[in-house]
Design an enzyme around this catalytic site. Structure first.
Site, PDB file in Angstrom:
ATOM      1  N   SER A  96      34.176  39.668  51.725  1.00 22.59           N
ATOM      2  CA  SER A  96      34.830  38.427  51.293  1.00 22.59           C
ATOM      3  C   SER A  96      36.197  38.278  51.938  1.00 22.59           C
ATOM      4  O   SER A  96      36.876  39.268  52.246  1.00 22.59           O
ATOM      5  CB  SER A  96      34.995  38.508  49.777  1.00 22.59           C
ATOM      6  OG  SER A  96      35.914  37.541  49.324  1.00 22.59           O
ATOM      7  N   TYR A 117      38.661  42.067  42.184  1.00 28.54           N
ATOM      8  CA  TYR A 117      37.469  41.676  42.945  1.00 28.54           C
ATOM      9  C   TYR A 117      37.648  42.022  44.424  1.00 28.54           C
ATOM     10  O   TYR A 117      36.797  42.676  45.038  1.00 28.54           O
ATOM     11  CB  TYR A 117      37.216  40.165  42.777  1.00 28.54           C
ATOM     12  CG  TYR A 117      36.273  39.609  43.806  1.00 28.54           C
ATOM     13  CD1 TYR A 117      34.903  39.786  43.680  1.00 28.54           C
ATOM     14  CD2 TYR A 117      36.752  38.924  44.928  1.00 28.54           C
ATOM     15  CE1 TYR A 117      34.038  39.290  44.642  1.00 28.54           C
ATOM     16  CE2 TYR A 117      35.898  38.424  45.882  1.00 28.54           C
ATOM     17  CZ  TYR A 117      34.538  38.614  45.742  1.00 28.54           C
ATOM     18  OH  TYR A 117      33.690  38.131  46.701  1.00 28.54           O
ATOM     19  N   LYS A 120      35.692  44.844  47.241  1.00 25.89           N
ATOM     20  CA  LYS A 120      35.098  44.550  48.562  1.00 25.89           C
ATOM     21  C   LYS A 120      35.680  45.487  49.627  1.00 25.89           C
ATOM     22  O   LYS A 120      34.959  45.966  50.506  1.00 25.89           O
ATOM     23  CB  LYS A 120      35.331  43.088  48.934  1.00 25.89           C
ATOM     24  CG  LYS A 120      34.572  42.107  48.048  1.00 25.89           C
ATOM     25  CD  LYS A 120      33.069  42.223  48.276  1.00 25.89           C
ATOM     26  CE  LYS A 120      32.261  41.314  47.360  1.00 25.89           C
ATOM     27  NZ  LYS A 120      30.805  41.453  47.525  1.00 25.89           N
TER      28      LYS A 120
HETATM   29  N1  UFG Z   1      40.105  25.100  42.270  1.00 23.39           N
HETATM   30  C1  UFG Z   1      40.671  24.086  41.531  1.00 23.39           C
HETATM   31  N2  UFG Z   1      40.005  23.669  40.414  1.00 23.39           N
HETATM   32  C2  UFG Z   1      38.825  24.204  40.013  1.00 23.39           C
HETATM   33  C3  UFG Z   1      38.258  25.247  40.775  1.00 23.39           C
HETATM   34  C4  UFG Z   1      38.928  25.677  41.904  1.00 23.39           C
HETATM   35  O1  UFG Z   1      41.750  23.575  41.852  1.00 23.39           O
HETATM   36  O2  UFG Z   1      38.298  23.779  38.980  1.00 23.39           O
HETATM   37  C5  UFG Z   1      40.794  25.528  43.492  1.00 23.39           C
HETATM   38  C6  UFG Z   1      41.115  27.009  43.514  1.00 23.39           C
HETATM   39  O3  UFG Z   1      42.376  27.236  42.969  1.00 23.39           O
HETATM   40  C7  UFG Z   1      41.033  27.315  45.003  1.00 23.39           C
HETATM   41  C8  UFG Z   1      40.012  26.314  45.559  1.00 23.39           C
HETATM   42  O4  UFG Z   1      39.914  25.299  44.566  1.00 23.39           O
HETATM   43  O5  UFG Z   1      42.249  27.052  45.611  1.00 23.39           O
HETATM   44  C9  UFG Z   1      38.666  26.917  45.764  1.00 23.39           C
HETATM   45  O6  UFG Z   1      38.303  27.616  44.586  1.00 23.39           O
HETATM   46  P1  UFG Z   1      36.871  28.286  44.395  1.00 23.39           P
HETATM   47  O7  UFG Z   1      36.846  28.860  43.015  1.00 23.39           O
HETATM   48  O8  UFG Z   1      35.814  27.330  44.761  1.00 23.39           O
HETATM   49  O9  UFG Z   1      36.853  29.423  45.471  1.00 23.39           O
HETATM   50  P2  UFG Z   1      37.912  30.606  45.720  1.00 23.39           P
HETATM   51  O10 UFG Z   1      38.637  30.261  46.974  1.00 23.39           O
HETATM   52  O11 UFG Z   1      38.714  30.910  44.532  1.00 23.39           O
HETATM   53  O12 UFG Z   1      36.938  31.826  45.870  1.00 23.39           O
HETATM   54  C10 UFG Z   1      36.293  32.113  47.051  1.00 23.39           C
HETATM   55  C11 UFG Z   1      35.020  32.873  46.740  1.00 23.39           C
HETATM   56  C12 UFG Z   1      35.346  34.206  46.153  1.00 23.39           C
HETATM   57  C13 UFG Z   1      36.321  34.921  47.082  1.00 23.39           C
HETATM   58  C14 UFG Z   1      37.540  34.092  47.284  1.00 23.39           C
HETATM   59  C15 UFG Z   1      38.511  34.784  48.190  1.00 23.39           C
HETATM   60  O13 UFG Z   1      34.197  32.139  45.860  1.00 23.39           O
HETATM   61  O14 UFG Z   1      34.173  34.949  46.000  1.00 23.39           O
HETATM   62  O15 UFG Z   1      37.160  32.870  47.837  1.00 23.39           O
HETATM   63  O16 UFG Z   1      39.803  34.400  47.820  1.00 23.39           O
HETATM   64  F1  UFG Z   1      36.727  36.085  46.594  1.00 23.39           F
END
Ligand code: UFG
Length: 331
Positions: free
Chosen positions: A119, A143, A147
Protein backbone atom coordinates in the site's frame (compact mmCIF):
# COMPACT_ATOMS: atom_id res chain seq x y z
CA UNK A 1 -0.82 -22.12 -13.79
CA UNK A 2 -2.26 -23.33 -10.51
CA UNK A 3 -2.66 -20.21 -8.39
CA UNK A 4 -3.59 -19.61 -4.78
CA UNK A 5 -5.29 -16.26 -4.25
CA UNK A 6 -5.42 -15.37 -0.56
CA UNK A 7 -8.12 -12.81 0.18
CA UNK A 8 -9.55 -13.58 -3.22
CA UNK A 9 -13.16 -12.85 -2.24
CA UNK A 10 -12.35 -9.21 -1.49
CA UNK A 11 -12.62 -6.18 -3.73
CA UNK A 12 -9.19 -6.30 -5.40
CA UNK A 13 -8.46 -10.00 -4.85
CA UNK A 14 -11.69 -11.15 -6.49
CA UNK A 15 -11.16 -8.85 -9.48
CA UNK A 16 -7.72 -10.38 -10.00
CA UNK A 17 -9.03 -13.93 -9.42
CA UNK A 18 -11.77 -13.43 -12.01
CA UNK A 19 -9.30 -12.08 -14.54
CA UNK A 20 -6.77 -14.88 -13.99
CA UNK A 21 -9.43 -17.55 -14.32
CA UNK A 22 -10.66 -15.95 -17.55
CA UNK A 23 -7.09 -16.17 -18.88
CA UNK A 24 -7.13 -19.91 -18.26
CA UNK A 25 -5.38 -20.23 -14.90
CA UNK A 26 -6.74 -22.57 -12.22
CA UNK A 27 -7.48 -20.42 -9.20
CA UNK A 28 -8.03 -21.51 -5.61
CA UNK A 29 -9.29 -18.64 -3.50
CA UNK A 30 -8.67 -18.81 0.23
CA UNK A 31 -10.67 -16.29 2.22
CA UNK A 32 -12.21 -16.24 5.70
CA UNK A 33 -15.10 -14.15 4.35
CA UNK A 34 -14.75 -11.71 7.24
CA UNK A 35 -14.71 -8.89 4.71
CA UNK A 36 -14.87 -10.67 1.36
CA UNK A 37 -18.01 -11.84 -0.43
CA UNK A 38 -18.41 -15.39 -1.75
CA UNK A 39 -20.64 -13.91 -4.46
CA UNK A 40 -17.65 -12.07 -5.90
CA UNK A 41 -16.23 -15.39 -7.10
CA UNK A 42 -19.16 -17.83 -6.89
CA UNK A 43 -20.03 -19.75 -10.01
CA UNK A 44 -17.02 -18.51 -11.94
CA UNK A 45 -15.39 -21.21 -14.04
CA UNK A 46 -11.91 -22.06 -12.91
CA UNK A 47 -12.28 -20.61 -9.38
CA UNK A 48 -12.67 -22.69 -6.24
CA UNK A 49 -13.27 -21.07 -2.84
CA UNK A 50 -11.80 -22.43 0.39
CA UNK A 51 -12.85 -20.78 3.61
CA UNK A 52 -9.96 -20.30 6.05
CA UNK A 53 -8.33 -17.70 8.28
CA UNK A 54 -4.61 -17.47 7.46
CA UNK A 55 -3.69 -16.57 11.04
CA UNK A 56 -5.60 -19.47 12.65
CA UNK A 57 -3.88 -22.74 13.55
CA UNK A 58 -4.22 -25.54 11.01
CA UNK A 59 -3.61 -23.58 7.80
CA UNK A 60 -1.78 -26.61 6.35
CA UNK A 61 -4.88 -28.73 6.76
CA UNK A 62 -7.11 -26.05 5.28
CA UNK A 63 -4.85 -25.60 2.27
CA UNK A 64 -4.29 -29.31 1.65
CA UNK A 65 -7.42 -29.16 -0.51
CA UNK A 66 -5.78 -26.55 -2.74
CA UNK A 67 -3.64 -29.16 -4.51
CA UNK A 68 -0.34 -28.21 -6.11
CA UNK A 69 0.26 -24.46 -6.31
CA UNK A 70 2.81 -22.67 -8.50
CA UNK A 71 2.27 -19.10 -7.36
CA UNK A 72 0.53 -17.19 -4.58
CA UNK A 73 -1.16 -13.83 -4.87
CA UNK A 74 -1.78 -12.42 -1.41
CA UNK A 75 -4.55 -9.85 -0.88
CA UNK A 76 -5.81 -10.97 2.52
CA UNK A 77 -5.79 -8.38 5.26
CA UNK A 78 -7.53 -5.59 7.02
CA UNK A 79 -7.48 -2.29 5.15
CA UNK A 80 -8.96 0.59 7.14
CA UNK A 81 -6.40 3.10 8.38
CA UNK A 82 -8.73 4.56 11.03
CA UNK A 83 -9.72 1.18 12.43
CA UNK A 84 -6.06 0.21 12.71
CA UNK A 85 -5.54 2.87 15.40
CA UNK A 86 -8.36 1.38 17.46
CA UNK A 87 -7.22 -2.22 16.96
CA UNK A 88 -3.50 -2.37 16.19
CA UNK A 89 -3.24 -5.90 17.59
CA UNK A 90 -6.04 -7.13 15.32
CA UNK A 91 -4.23 -5.55 12.37
CA UNK A 92 -0.94 -7.21 13.29
CA UNK A 93 -2.63 -10.58 13.65
CA UNK A 94 -4.59 -10.42 10.40
CA UNK A 95 -1.94 -8.74 8.28
CA UNK A 96 1.42 -9.82 9.69
CA UNK A 97 0.74 -13.15 11.45
CA UNK A 98 -1.51 -14.20 8.57
CA UNK A 99 1.20 -13.36 6.02
CA UNK A 100 3.85 -15.19 8.04
CA UNK A 101 1.67 -18.30 8.11
CA UNK A 102 1.02 -18.06 4.38
CA UNK A 103 4.75 -17.68 3.69
CA UNK A 104 5.56 -20.70 5.90
CA UNK A 105 2.97 -22.70 3.99
CA UNK A 106 4.34 -21.49 0.64
CA UNK A 107 7.86 -22.51 1.62
CA UNK A 108 6.76 -26.00 2.60
CA UNK A 109 4.61 -26.31 -0.53
CA UNK A 110 7.55 -25.41 -2.77
CA UNK A 111 5.99 -22.15 -4.01
CA UNK A 112 8.65 -19.74 -5.24
CA UNK A 113 6.50 -17.03 -6.82
CA UNK A 114 4.56 -14.50 -4.78
CA UNK A 115 2.68 -11.25 -5.45
CA UNK A 116 1.71 -9.14 -2.47
CA UNK A 117 -0.81 -6.32 -2.02
CA UNK A 118 1.13 -3.58 -0.33
CA UNK A 119 0.00 0.00 0.00
CA UNK A 120 0.90 3.64 -0.43
CA UNK A 121 0.41 3.61 3.34
CA UNK A 122 4.04 2.42 3.64
CA UNK A 123 5.26 5.95 2.83
CA UNK A 124 3.34 7.79 5.54
CA UNK A 125 3.53 11.49 4.72
CA UNK A 126 6.12 11.57 1.93
CA UNK A 127 8.56 14.45 1.58
CA UNK A 128 8.34 14.34 -2.18
CA UNK A 129 5.15 13.94 -4.24
CA UNK A 130 4.83 12.11 -6.64
CA UNK A 131 6.51 9.59 -4.37
CA UNK A 132 9.01 7.11 -5.87
CA UNK A 133 9.51 3.58 -4.50
CA UNK A 134 12.92 4.63 -3.18
CA UNK A 135 11.33 7.05 -0.68
CA UNK A 136 11.81 6.16 2.99
CA UNK A 137 9.17 3.86 4.47
CA UNK A 138 7.75 5.80 7.40
CA UNK A 139 4.16 4.70 7.93
CA UNK A 140 1.94 6.92 10.06
CA UNK A 141 -0.66 4.26 10.97
CA UNK A 142 -0.60 0.74 12.42
CA UNK A 143 -2.09 -0.37 9.09
CA UNK A 144 0.87 1.09 7.17
CA UNK A 145 3.26 -0.54 9.65
CA UNK A 146 1.79 -3.97 8.92
CA UNK A 147 2.42 -3.50 5.19
CA UNK A 148 6.05 -2.55 5.82
CA UNK A 149 6.42 -5.57 8.10
CA UNK A 150 5.16 -7.92 5.40
CA UNK A 151 7.47 -6.40 2.79
CA UNK A 152 10.31 -7.11 5.25
CA UNK A 153 9.14 -10.72 5.68
CA UNK A 154 9.21 -11.10 1.90
CA UNK A 155 12.78 -9.82 1.79
CA UNK A 156 13.67 -12.36 4.49
CA UNK A 157 12.03 -15.18 2.53
CA UNK A 158 13.89 -14.17 -0.64
CA UNK A 159 17.18 -14.34 1.20
CA UNK A 160 16.53 -17.44 3.26
CA UNK A 161 14.79 -19.69 0.79
CA UNK A 162 14.88 -18.03 -2.60
CA UNK A 163 11.33 -16.73 -2.82
CA UNK A 164 10.69 -14.37 -5.71
CA UNK A 165 8.18 -11.66 -4.94
CA UNK A 166 6.62 -8.48 -6.23
CA UNK A 167 4.97 -6.09 -3.78
CA UNK A 168 2.48 -3.77 -5.44
CA UNK A 169 1.99 -0.59 -3.47
CA UNK A 170 -1.57 0.39 -4.26
CA UNK A 171 -2.67 3.96 -4.18
CA UNK A 172 -6.46 4.47 -4.17
CA UNK A 173 -8.00 1.46 -5.86
CA UNK A 174 -11.46 2.38 -7.09
CA UNK A 175 -14.16 1.72 -9.66
CA UNK A 176 -15.97 -1.43 -10.71
CA UNK A 177 -15.31 -4.31 -13.10
CA UNK A 178 -17.31 -6.53 -15.45
CA UNK A 179 -19.55 -3.72 -16.66
CA UNK A 180 -20.51 -2.77 -13.11
CA UNK A 181 -21.35 -6.34 -12.03
CA UNK A 182 -18.64 -6.40 -9.36
CA UNK A 183 -17.47 -3.53 -7.22
CA UNK A 184 -16.46 -2.18 -3.88
CA UNK A 185 -18.49 -3.34 -0.87
CA UNK A 186 -16.77 -2.71 2.44
CA UNK A 187 -18.76 -2.81 5.66
CA UNK A 188 -18.56 -0.25 7.08
CA UNK A 189 -17.59 1.71 3.98
CA UNK A 190 -14.86 4.25 4.73
CA UNK A 191 -13.70 5.06 1.18
CA UNK A 192 -14.47 8.35 -0.48
CA UNK A 193 -15.84 7.24 -3.85
CA UNK A 194 -18.44 4.69 -2.70
CA UNK A 195 -19.51 7.09 0.03
CA UNK A 196 -19.95 9.92 -2.49
CA UNK A 197 -22.02 7.74 -4.79
CA UNK A 198 -24.20 6.50 -1.94
CA UNK A 199 -24.72 10.13 -0.94
CA UNK A 200 -25.50 11.12 -4.54
CA UNK A 201 -28.15 8.40 -4.60
CA UNK A 202 -29.68 9.06 -1.19
CA UNK A 203 -29.22 12.79 -0.71
CA UNK A 204 -27.30 12.29 2.56
CA UNK A 205 -24.19 14.40 3.30
CA UNK A 206 -20.57 13.22 2.94
CA UNK A 207 -17.94 14.47 5.39
CA UNK A 208 -14.91 16.20 3.90
CA UNK A 209 -12.05 15.29 6.22
CA UNK A 210 -9.80 18.32 6.34
CA UNK A 211 -10.44 21.51 4.38
CA UNK A 212 -7.40 23.67 5.15
CA UNK A 213 -4.44 21.35 4.58
CA UNK A 214 -1.30 22.17 2.55
CA UNK A 215 -2.89 21.37 -0.83
CA UNK A 216 -4.21 23.64 -3.62
CA UNK A 217 -7.81 23.67 -2.35
CA UNK A 218 -7.11 22.61 1.23
CA UNK A 219 -8.58 19.10 0.85
CA UNK A 220 -6.52 15.89 0.63
CA UNK A 221 -5.06 14.88 -2.69
CA UNK A 222 -5.07 11.21 -3.64
CA UNK A 223 -4.17 9.10 -6.63
CA UNK A 224 -7.22 7.12 -7.78
CA UNK A 225 -6.40 4.10 -9.90
CA UNK A 226 -9.05 2.11 -11.75
CA UNK A 227 -9.43 -1.43 -10.46
CA UNK A 228 -9.10 -2.80 -14.02
CA UNK A 229 -5.71 -1.09 -14.35
CA UNK A 230 -4.74 -2.48 -10.96
CA UNK A 231 -5.75 -5.97 -12.10
CA UNK A 232 -3.53 -5.59 -15.17
CA UNK A 233 -0.60 -4.65 -12.92
CA UNK A 234 -1.01 -7.99 -11.10
CA UNK A 235 -0.97 -9.93 -14.34
CA UNK A 236 2.30 -8.20 -15.29
CA UNK A 237 3.72 -8.63 -11.78
CA UNK A 238 3.08 -12.37 -11.83
CA UNK A 239 5.12 -12.64 -15.02
CA UNK A 240 7.84 -10.35 -13.71
CA UNK A 241 8.66 -12.22 -10.50
CA UNK A 242 12.36 -13.13 -10.35
CA UNK A 243 13.59 -15.94 -8.11
CA UNK A 244 15.30 -14.76 -4.93
CA UNK A 245 14.35 -11.12 -5.44
CA UNK A 246 11.72 -8.82 -3.99
CA UNK A 247 10.72 -5.82 -6.02
CA UNK A 248 8.21 -3.15 -5.06
CA UNK A 249 6.19 -1.05 -7.49
CA UNK A 250 3.80 1.82 -7.03
CA UNK A 251 0.46 1.27 -8.69
CA UNK A 252 -1.46 4.48 -9.15
CA UNK A 253 -2.70 6.75 -11.88
CA UNK A 254 0.36 8.94 -11.46
CA UNK A 255 -1.77 12.04 -10.95
CA UNK A 256 -3.74 13.40 -8.04
CA UNK A 257 -7.25 14.67 -7.40
CA UNK A 258 -8.41 16.55 -4.33
CA UNK A 259 -11.49 15.53 -2.40
CA UNK A 260 -13.31 18.54 -3.85
CA UNK A 261 -12.24 17.58 -7.37
CA UNK A 262 -13.53 14.05 -6.88
CA UNK A 263 -16.82 15.45 -5.61
CA UNK A 264 -17.15 17.69 -8.68
CA UNK A 265 -16.40 14.73 -10.97
CA UNK A 266 -18.96 12.58 -9.12
CA UNK A 267 -21.58 15.29 -9.62
CA UNK A 268 -20.81 15.41 -13.36
CA UNK A 269 -20.95 11.65 -13.77
CA UNK A 270 -24.12 11.09 -11.73
CA UNK A 271 -25.88 14.30 -12.73
CA UNK A 272 -26.74 14.76 -9.07
CA UNK A 273 -25.68 17.13 -6.36
CA UNK A 274 -23.57 15.72 -3.55
CA UNK A 275 -24.16 17.34 -0.19
CA UNK A 276 -21.03 17.73 1.95
CA UNK A 277 -20.11 18.61 5.49
CA UNK A 278 -16.69 20.01 6.48
CA UNK A 279 -14.98 17.95 9.18
CA UNK A 280 -11.54 17.96 10.80
CA UNK A 281 -8.83 15.81 9.18
CA UNK A 282 -9.05 12.05 9.74
CA UNK A 283 -6.26 10.54 11.81
CA UNK A 284 -3.46 9.00 9.75
CA UNK A 285 -4.47 10.76 6.51
CA UNK A 286 -1.49 12.40 4.77
CA UNK A 287 -2.43 15.63 2.92
CA UNK A 288 -1.11 14.44 -0.41
CA UNK A 289 -0.28 11.00 -1.80
CA UNK A 290 0.43 10.61 -5.50
CA UNK A 291 2.43 7.82 -7.12
CA UNK A 292 5.50 8.13 -9.27
CA UNK A 293 4.69 5.27 -11.62
CA UNK A 294 7.75 5.41 -13.85
CA UNK A 295 9.30 2.26 -12.37
CA UNK A 296 6.24 0.11 -13.15
CA UNK A 297 6.12 1.62 -16.64
CA UNK A 298 9.76 0.69 -17.19
CA UNK A 299 9.99 -2.69 -15.53
CA UNK A 300 6.48 -4.10 -15.83
CA UNK A 301 5.55 -2.33 -19.07
CA UNK A 302 2.43 -1.26 -17.20
CA UNK A 303 0.50 1.96 -17.60
CA UNK A 304 -2.92 2.99 -16.35
CA UNK A 305 -5.39 3.58 -19.16
CA UNK A 306 -8.51 4.81 -17.36
CA UNK A 307 -9.20 8.12 -15.67
CA UNK A 308 -11.29 9.43 -12.81
CA UNK A 309 -14.46 9.78 -14.91
CA UNK A 310 -14.28 6.11 -15.92
CA UNK A 311 -13.68 5.14 -12.33
CA UNK A 312 -16.75 7.05 -11.22
CA UNK A 313 -18.93 5.91 -14.12
CA UNK A 314 -18.15 2.24 -13.46
CA UNK A 315 -18.59 2.62 -9.69
CA UNK A 316 -21.90 4.42 -10.30
CA UNK A 317 -23.16 1.62 -12.49
CA UNK A 318 -22.22 -0.93 -9.79
CA UNK A 319 -23.90 1.17 -7.13
CA UNK A 320 -27.11 1.57 -9.12
CA UNK A 321 -27.26 -2.12 -10.02
CA UNK A 322 -26.59 -3.26 -6.46
CA UNK A 323 -27.43 -0.42 -4.05
CA UNK A 324 -27.23 -2.88 -1.14
CA UNK A 325 -23.91 -4.32 -2.33
CA UNK A 326 -23.48 -8.09 -2.49
CA UNK A 327 -26.31 -9.95 -0.74
CA UNK A 328 -27.66 -7.96 2.14
CA UNK A 329 -27.24 -4.35 3.01
CA UNK A 330 -24.07 -2.32 2.77
CA UNK A 331 -22.68 -1.00 6.05
N1 UFG B 1 -12.41 11.22 2.65
C1 UFG B 1 -13.32 12.20 2.96
N2 UFG B 1 -14.57 11.81 3.34
C2 UFG B 1 -14.95 10.51 3.42
C3 UFG B 1 -14.00 9.51 3.10
C4 UFG B 1 -12.73 9.90 2.72
O1 UFG B 1 -13.02 13.40 2.91
O2 UFG B 1 -16.09 10.24 3.78
C5 UFG B 1 -11.07 11.63 2.20
C6 UFG B 1 -9.95 11.05 3.04
O3 UFG B 1 -9.64 11.90 4.09
C7 UFG B 1 -8.84 10.92 2.01
C8 UFG B 1 -9.56 10.71 0.67
O4 UFG B 1 -10.90 11.13 0.90
O5 UFG B 1 -8.14 12.12 1.92
C9 UFG B 1 -9.57 9.28 0.25
O6 UFG B 1 -10.00 8.49 1.34
P1 UFG B 1 -10.25 6.92 1.22
O7 UFG B 1 -10.76 6.47 2.55
O8 UFG B 1 -11.08 6.64 0.03
O9 UFG B 1 -8.83 6.34 0.94
P2 UFG B 1 -7.46 6.55 1.76
O10 UFG B 1 -6.60 7.44 0.93
O11 UFG B 1 -7.70 6.94 3.16
O12 UFG B 1 -6.95 5.07 1.84
C10 UFG B 1 -6.27 4.47 0.80
C11 UFG B 1 -6.48 2.97 0.88
C12 UFG B 1 -5.84 2.43 2.11
C13 UFG B 1 -4.39 2.89 2.15
C14 UFG B 1 -4.32 4.37 2.10
C15 UFG B 1 -2.90 4.84 2.14
O13 UFG B 1 -7.85 2.65 0.86
O14 UFG B 1 -5.92 1.03 2.10
O15 UFG B 1 -4.93 4.81 0.92
O16 UFG B 1 -2.87 6.09 2.78
F1 UFG B 1 -3.77 2.52 3.26
Amino acid sequence: MNLLVAGGAGYVGSAVARRLSTSGHRVVVVDDLSAGHAEAVDGIRGIRLLRADLAAPGLDRALAAAGPVEAVLHFAGKIAVGESFADPEGYRRANVTGSEALLAWARAAGVRRFVFSSSAGVYGTPEKVPVPESAPLRPVSPYGETKVAVEERLAGAAKEWGLGAVALRYFNASGATDGGRHGEDHRPETHLIPRLLAAAASGSAVPIYGTDGPTPDGTCVRDYVHIEDLVEAHVRALDAVRPGEVRAFNVGAGSGASVREVIAAAERVTGRTVRTKDEPPRRGDPPSLVADISLAARELAWKPTRGLEEILASAWSWHRGRPGGYSGRRG
